[in-house]
Design a protein around this motif. Structure first.
Motif, short mmCIF file in Angstrom:
data_model
loop_
_atom_site.label_atom_id
_atom_site.label_comp_id
_atom_site.label_asym_id
_atom_site.label_seq_id
_atom_site.Cartn_x
_atom_site.Cartn_y
_atom_site.Cartn_z
N THR A 69 0.87 -1.12 0.07
CA THR A 69 0.16 0.13 0.05
C THR A 69 0.98 1.36 -0.06
O THR A 69 2.17 1.30 0.44
N MET A 91 0.56 -0.46 -5.16
CA MET A 91 -0.92 0.04 -5.15
C MET A 91 -0.90 1.62 -5.20
O MET A 91 -0.53 2.17 -4.16
N VAL A 131 -6.57 2.67 -5.74
CA VAL A 131 -6.50 1.43 -5.79
C VAL A 131 -7.04 0.73 -4.66
O VAL A 131 -6.56 1.04 -3.48
N ASP A 132 -7.96 -0.35 -4.72
CA ASP A 132 -8.52 -1.06 -3.51
C ASP A 132 -7.88 -2.35 -3.25
O ASP A 132 -7.61 -3.35 -3.97
N TYR A 153 -7.06 -6.18 -4.82
CA TYR A 153 -6.00 -6.09 -5.65
C TYR A 153 -5.38 -7.81 -5.65
O TYR A 153 -5.23 -8.42 -4.81
N SER A 210 -11.23 5.43 -3.42
CA SER A 210 -10.76 4.12 -3.98
C SER A 210 -11.84 3.21 -4.05
O SER A 210 -11.78 1.97 -4.12
N ALA A 248 -6.20 4.07 0.10
CA ALA A 248 -5.25 4.69 -0.69
C ALA A 248 -4.91 6.08 -0.46
O ALA A 248 -6.23 6.87 -0.03
#
Length: 317
Positions: A32, A53, A57-58, A62, A244, A274
């Motif tokens: 992350t 990420m 972005v989740d 991912y 996100s 994020a």
């Protein structure tokens, strides 16, 4: 003499790559943005950090890409969150840790301080970065992980970590000041998914998520209907979207409340899973939380400075 000079030059030639390698930054891969930022803050010029990420972005959904796998197999250290945040990647990390230095940094947080997971036995809410006090523990885990890989730089890592922790403490004090100014009847934070539990626990807010702790949980029509009734009954006028997570469910709430004659607005966009764009203040852990604290305080009738703790936020509120 010529032979000795030649041998000395040859020895120097072969020793140069070794010396250069010894001084090269550690290659660190972090899942992350929050962990990547901690690694940069603590590692300083001793590290070269790659974050998997990016903004928006989740991490719950991912999956590692081919380029991610290449980066991790070449890294000196891989840092991931744990606590079931990167649920789709857990098996991969457990396989990789047999071959590389792999550390789940949030697993080191004192379990007595964690929120139990409603949906999974023996699981915890992973969103510990929402509490600066808990995030301190993660920063110290990052320091330990870096020190284990490069013990000769222990003093550098310790000094950098203490400087970063001082900034985190200052952020926590700012949060207390701003969020305590929000009227008690306005301390309701409704978002797309339940990422703000530690935030609410720290600052006395009731936190409501349309989805559960993971974005992979479903938000049914009954849940939407319940929350619409709650908005109307309690006269809540602001809800929040997340950078996100899709805003579809939040907009359904607003439309449902409007159909019952109650106006609800979007109080702002929050960073949940994020951070902001790379190279921006909001693209750091401190900036991410400064943004959230300031947006929430302003939207819920608290007293928050227009551009945050140090006047660095990119937009006024």
């Amino acid at each position: 003499m010529i032979r000795r000079s030649f041998l000395a030059a040859l020895a120097l030639t072969f020793s140069m790559p070794i010396a250069a390698w010894a001084e090269a930054p550690l290659k660190v891969v972090a899942t992350t943005g929050m962990i990547a930022d901690a690694a940069r803050q603590v590692g300083g010029d001793q590290v070269e950090v790659t974050g998997l990420m990016g903004p928006g972005v989740d991490p719950h959904a991912y999956r590692q890409t081919r380029s991610d796998i290449v980066a991790m197999t070449r890294a000196d250290l891989i840092l991931w969150h744990g606590l079931y945040l990167e649920a789709q990647m857990e098996d991969f990390f457990h396989d990789l840790e047999r071959k590389r230095s792999v550390v789940a940094v949030a697993e080191g947080v004192d379990k007595s301080k964690l929120r139990a997971h409603d949906d999974y036995a023996d699981k915890y809410d992973p969103h510990v970065w929402m509490s600066p006090v808990l995030w301190r523990e993660v920063v110290l885990e990052v320091q330990d992980a870096l020190t284990d890989v490069r013990p000769e730089a222990a003093g550098v890592f310790a000094a950098n970590a203490q400087a970063h922790l001082a900034d985190i403490d200052r952020l926590a004090a700012y949060a207390e000041n701003v969020l305590s100014s929000v009227p008690e009847n306005s301390r309701v934070l409704l978002t797309a998914h339940d990422a703000f539990g530690y935030f609410g626990q720290s600052y006395g807010f009731e936190v409501l998520g349309i989805q559960g702790i993971s974005t992979q949980s479903e938000a049914g029509l009954n849940r939407i209907s319940e929350l619409v009734d709650l908005l109307v009954d309690r006269q809540i006028t602001a809800v929040f979207v997340e950078s996100s997570v899709s805003d579809r469910s939040i907009r359904a709430l607003i439309e449902g409340a409007a159909a019952k004659g109650h106006k609800v607005t979007i109080g702002g966009e929050l960073f949940s899973d994020a951070m902001g764009a790379k190279g921006t203040y909001e693209g750091t852990y401190i900036g991410m939380l400064d943004h959230n604290i300031t947006v929430i305080g302003s939207a819920l009738n608290g007293d928050a400075p227009g551009r945050g703790m140090d006047g660095k936020l990119s937009a006024g509120f």
